[in-house]
Design a protein around this motif. Sequence first.
Motif, PDB file in Angstrom:
ATOM      1  N   GLU A   6       0.835  -1.204   0.000  1.00 53.92           N
ATOM      2  CA  GLU A   6       0.000   0.000   0.000  1.00 53.92           C
ATOM      3  C   GLU A   6       0.868   1.252   0.000  1.00 53.92           C
ATOM      4  O   GLU A   6       0.601   2.219  -0.724  1.00 53.92           O
ATOM      5  N   MET A   7       1.898   1.230   0.852  1.00 54.60           N
ATOM      6  CA  MET A   7       2.775   2.395   0.953  1.00 54.60           C
ATOM      7  C   MET A   7       3.509   2.646  -0.355  1.00 54.60           C
ATOM      8  O   MET A   7       3.598   3.797  -0.823  1.00 54.60           O
ATOM      9  N   PHE A   8       4.030   1.598  -0.976  1.00 53.34           N
ATOM     10  CA  PHE A   8       4.752   1.781  -2.230  1.00 53.34           C
ATOM     11  C   PHE A   8       3.839   2.390  -3.298  1.00 53.34           C
ATOM     12  O   PHE A   8       4.260   3.267  -4.052  1.00 53.34           O
ATOM     13  N   HIS A   9       2.602   1.942  -3.345  1.00 54.14           N
ATOM     14  CA  HIS A   9       1.667   2.532  -4.307  1.00 54.14           C
ATOM     15  C   HIS A   9       1.384   3.994  -3.963  1.00 54.14           C
ATOM     16  O   HIS A   9       1.253   4.827  -4.866  1.00 54.14           O
ATOM     17  N   ALA A  10       1.315   4.314  -2.680  1.00 53.70           N
ATOM     18  CA  ALA A  10       1.050   5.693  -2.271  1.00 53.70           C
ATOM     19  C   ALA A  10       2.231   6.612  -2.577  1.00 53.70           C
ATOM     20  O   ALA A  10       2.035   7.806  -2.848  1.00 53.70           O
ATOM     21  N   LEU A  11       3.447   6.072  -2.525  1.00 51.23           N
ATOM     22  CA  LEU A  11       4.642   6.888  -2.746  1.00 51.23           C
ATOM     23  C   LEU A  11       5.035   6.972  -4.215  1.00 51.23           C
ATOM     24  O   LEU A  11       5.796   7.879  -4.593  1.00 51.23           O
ATOM     25  N   ALA A  12       4.559   6.060  -5.022  1.00 52.66           N
ATOM     26  CA  ALA A  12       5.008   5.971  -6.411  1.00 52.66           C
ATOM     27  C   ALA A  12       4.687   7.239  -7.190  1.00 52.66           C
ATOM     28  O   ALA A  12       3.613   7.833  -7.039  1.00 52.66           O
ATOM     29  N   ASP A  13       5.647   7.643  -8.000  1.00 51.12           N
ATOM     30  CA  ASP A  13       5.487   8.788  -8.912  1.00 51.12           C
ATOM     31  C   ASP A  13       5.221  10.098  -8.178  1.00 51.12           C
ATOM     32  O   ASP A  13       4.602  11.019  -8.730  1.00 51.12           O
ATOM     33  N   ARG A  14       5.677  10.198  -6.931  1.00 56.08           N
ATOM     34  CA  ARG A  14       5.556  11.436  -6.174  1.00 56.08           C
ATOM     35  C   ARG A  14       6.914  11.771  -5.559  1.00 56.08           C
ATOM     36  O   ARG A  14       7.728  10.859  -5.349  1.00 56.08           O
ATOM     37  N   PRO A  15       7.181  13.028  -5.261  1.00 53.96           N
ATOM     38  CA  PRO A  15       8.420  13.365  -4.555  1.00 53.96           C
ATOM     39  C   PRO A  15       8.479  12.582  -3.246  1.00 53.96           C
ATOM     40  O   PRO A  15       7.546  12.638  -2.439  1.00 53.96           O
ATOM     41  N   LEU A  16       9.568  11.861  -3.015  1.00 47.14           N
ATOM     42  CA  LEU A  16       9.597  10.882  -1.940  1.00 47.14           C
ATOM     43  C   LEU A  16       9.426  11.514  -0.565  1.00 47.14           C
ATOM     44  O   LEU A  16       8.635  11.009   0.257  1.00 47.14           O
ATOM     45  N   GLY A  17      10.169  12.583  -0.280  1.00 49.76           N
ATOM     46  CA  GLY A  17      10.114  13.171   1.062  1.00 49.76           C
ATOM     47  C   GLY A  17       8.709  13.581   1.473  1.00 49.76           C
ATOM     48  O   GLY A  17       8.194  13.119   2.498  1.00 49.76           O
ATOM     49  N   PRO A  18       8.052  14.451   0.697  1.00 57.15           N
ATOM     50  CA  PRO A  18       6.682  14.855   1.053  1.00 57.15           C
ATOM     51  C   PRO A  18       5.694  13.696   1.068  1.00 57.15           C
ATOM     52  O   PRO A  18       4.792  13.656   1.913  1.00 57.15           O
ATOM     53  N   ALA A  19       5.845  12.756   0.136  1.00 52.08           N
ATOM     54  CA  ALA A  19       4.926  11.617   0.098  1.00 52.08           C
ATOM     55  C   ALA A  19       5.091  10.752   1.335  1.00 52.08           C
ATOM     56  O   ALA A  19       4.097  10.272   1.908  1.00 52.08           O
ATOM     57  N   LEU A  20       6.338  10.565   1.784  1.00 58.16           N
ATOM     58  CA  LEU A  20       6.568   9.771   2.985  1.00 58.16           C
ATOM     59  C   LEU A  20       6.033  10.501   4.213  1.00 58.16           C
ATOM     60  O   LEU A  20       5.457   9.872   5.115  1.00 58.16           O
ATOM     61  N   ASP A  21       6.189  11.821   4.240  1.00 60.65           N
ATOM     62  CA  ASP A  21       5.628  12.606   5.351  1.00 60.65           C
ATOM     63  C   ASP A  21       4.109  12.453   5.410  1.00 60.65           C
ATOM     64  O   ASP A  21       3.530  12.324   6.502  1.00 60.65           O
ATOM     65  N   ALA A  22       3.478  12.471   4.255  1.00 60.88           N
ATOM     66  CA  ALA A  22       2.020  12.328   4.210  1.00 60.88           C
ATOM     67  C   ALA A  22       1.600  10.939   4.687  1.00 60.88           C
ATOM     68  O   ALA A  22       0.605  10.792   5.410  1.00 60.88           O
ATOM     69  N   TRP A  23       2.367   9.907   4.301  1.00 61.18           N
ATOM     70  CA  TRP A  23       2.067   8.547   4.760  1.00 61.18           C
ATOM     71  C   TRP A  23       2.179   8.461   6.278  1.00 61.18           C
ATOM     72  O   TRP A  23       1.307   7.899   6.949  1.00 61.18           O
ATOM     73  N   ILE A  24       3.235   9.028   6.833  1.00 60.02           N
ATOM     74  CA  ILE A  24       3.446   8.975   8.279  1.00 60.02           C
ATOM     75  C   ILE A  24       2.341   9.727   9.010  1.00 60.02           C
ATOM     76  O   ILE A  24       1.833   9.276  10.043  1.00 60.02           O
TER      77      ILE A  24
END
Length: 253
Positions: free
Chosen positions: A111-129
Amino acid sequence: MSDVADWWSTAIIDMEPGRIHLRGQPIQDLIGSTSFAEMIWLMVRGDRPEPAQARLFEAALVSAVDHGPQAPSIAAARMAVTCGLPLNNAMATGVNMLGDVHGGAGEQAVEMFHALADRPLGPALDAWIAARGKIIPGYGHRFHTPVDPRAPRLMALVREAVAAGACTGRFLALGEAVEAELAVRKGRAIPMNIDGATAVIYAELGFAPPLARGLFCLSRSVGLLAHSWEQMQQGGRNKGPTPPAYRWTYTGE
């Protein structure tokens, strides 16, 4: 509903006396020519994997079969045997222990990999957290330090599969990028673990996130069967989680 036959509908099996077709293929043609891993793929997805895909898929299934009696699912199955349950009930007891915390990290990592894919990693990871909490599924291990020995081997096999054209390497690159990002944020290595590695594989092969947990249950069922059978041979009655001489911590009045 036009007929009682429409009560259930399925594209998985067509059957009548003397004939069994699974995903349109006669069972007798599959027996002896199809591996168990290939059969799982066929039943779940409806198509046949390419040889390189099948090898990678089977590697993921093999990697997660067991993690010892300290794993709650394995311990529960062994305890079930000592309570007089047969193999199928003991295995079911273990499978039913595989929830969001114990057994769910692979699904969460996909799920996380799909959420992070094709997005800037730092902000996408912050949003996931922010949405899911600080624990990043698929990275770090409380027992295997510094490295879960299963993960590097699986990642090497993913790279071989990419070279063979079995998958694109998109999620392999993303999984390794997350590992590097976590190392920067934490100031120390947070290596990918078995859940992250199998999540990379299942994402690369196009399996939906919930299937990652289902496939993990299939893998771990092998360990559950082995441990349950071993416990039957060892005997024992009504074994709890700790030896009788040990007592819990009482916190009441």
